[in-house]
Write a protein that holds these residues in place. Structure first.
Motif: not given
Length: 424
Positions: A126-151
């Motif tokens: 589930s977390i692989i699927l969720t993180q893939a969807a989140l990072l697909h929309r907002v990549p991790a090259n900024g703090l916003a993308g990383i924070l979305r994943v952590f939350i």
């Protein structure tokens, strides 16, 4: 006769057409390692007459059907359901905390229709699927993308920690770091994420106090330099990195205080299992004896004395590699490592050739999960890592773990199946 044969071939081709892009070599390797697992589960339980090896094969058959079914669905369809899957996973984890069954010191199982389901295993997928969807929309090259994943990762991770299931929590960390790296997070950021844990370990190393202190302080200073070079805040970021690592000592004390007694014993016995050879260190000592007794070619299937006489508890689950090492020897261990290497290679190739970032991240998430679990589990059996309860993928007995891994495989096969035809 010719036309009859041609017609049959076309019928088979039409039937197989929905799976024309599936990576069959990956699926064959997975089935081969699964069958090896079933064989040695049966071997480890021969002295008590259990039939878990046959159940292992039965679950693998069900998992294969699910995987091939998922492979027919375009990967884009999974993006739309990721919050539903995430919510269901969190609900099951919450149900475990309320109605779960305790075993081996952890309340991780949920009794459903006569079976004990382990939701934390499905939470990995589930977390692989969720993180893939989140990072697909907002990549991790900024703090916003990383924070979305952590939350998004925090709720299921906290529920798993309360079971307590430290091993699965570590797998969550490995999945998150692997996917963030693949989604263009800076290497310096990833190092800083890991640095407090490393600082806590360095502070607690069994070294002379002054040497211990110097190692810890040098690491803290190095992390300050990393923060200065990689964070956009300059000296402010460097100070933040130093403070973060200076707090590592307190973090270590806090983590130690929340561990159960059996978890503390596992960590202490990892350093010196001979301190308690008949208690907490027993598993590690017997595992080393079994693997060492296997020699180059092993004692033969069903011929290992440690395995057949049941010297190692949980040998069909967490310590399955010790049974393989004793009965197939060093050569058998190399075969298992080769199969994991091949599976990892195919997953990386699928990630590289995926048509979308979402599909690529799915493959990397499964890759991170399998590689981390394999390295830690095999390292545990030879006393390179503490005993953590992390299963060896496809080999250890565990219906929930095996079925969840096959579901993850199905998601990746979908990515492979719908790649542009020119890529392979």
């Amino acid at each position: 006769m010719f036309w009859t044969t041609l017609l049959r071939q076309r019928r088979w081709q039409a039937w197989l057409y929905p799976w024309r892009g599936v990576d069959w070599s990956l699926l064959i390797a997975v089935w081969l390692i699964t069958l090896i697992g079933a064989l040695f589960i049966h071997s480890a339980e021969l002295h008590i007459g259990d039939k878990d090896g046959f159940q292992h094969v039965a679950v693998a058959i069900v998992g294969t059907v699910l995987a091939l079914t998922l492979a027919r669905i375009p990967e884009s369809a999974f993006i739309g359901v990721h919050w539903f899957v995430y919510g269901l996973s969190c609900a099951l984890l919450l149900a475990v905390s309320l109605f779960g069954v305790e075993a081996n010191g952890a309340q991780s199982w949920l009794p459903i229709a006569g079976f004990n389901l382990q939701p934390s295993e499905f939470a990995k997928i589930s977390i692989i699927l969720t993180q893939a969807a989140l990072l697909h929309r907002v990549p991790a090259n900024g703090l916003a993308g990383i924070l979305r994943v952590f939350i998004a990762t925090a709720p299921p991770l906290l529920l798993i920690l309360t079971e307590p299931d430290l091993g699965t929590s570590l797998v969550f960390g490995a999945i998150t770091l692997g996917m963030l790296y693949w989604a263009n997070a800076r290497l310096g950021w990833i190092i800083l994420m890991l640095s407090p844990l490393v600082a806590a370990i360095l502070f607690a190393l069994p070294l002379p106090y002054e040497l211990n202190l110097w190692v810890w302080l040098l690491w803290t200073l190095a992390m300050g330099i990393v923060a200065w070079r990689s964070l956009p805040l300059g000296w402010i970021g460097a100070i933040g990195g130093i403070v973060l690592n200076l707090s590592g000592a307190g973090l270590g004390q806090l983590l130690w205080s929340v561990l159960k007694e059996y978890q503390k014993n596992r960590l202490l016995m990892f350093l010196d299992p001979d301190k308690d050879p008949l208690g907490a260190g027993y598993h590690l000592i017997q595992s080393r004896i079994a693997i060492g007794a296997g020699g180059l070619w092993g004692r033969g299937i069903f011929q290992g004395t440690q395995t057949q006489l049941g010297f190692i508890p949980e040998q069909h689950t967490d310590f399955i590699f010790s049974a393989i090492g004793e009965e197939l020897g060093f050569a058998g261990g190399l075969l298992i490592l080769f199969l994991f290497w091949f599976i990892g290679l195919r997953l990386l190739q699928i990630a590289n050739s995926a048509r979308t970032d979402f599909g690529s991240l799915l493959a990397i998430g499964l890759f991170s999960m399998l590689v981390f679990q394999a390295v830690v589990n095999i390292g545990m059996t030879v006393n390179l890592f503490p005993v953590t309860g992390i299963p060896l993928p496809f080999l250890s007995y565990g219906r929930s773990a095996l079925l969840a891994t096959y579901i993850g495989l199905g998601l990746v096969l979908s990515v492979a199946n719908h790649r542009p035809r020119s890529r392979y």
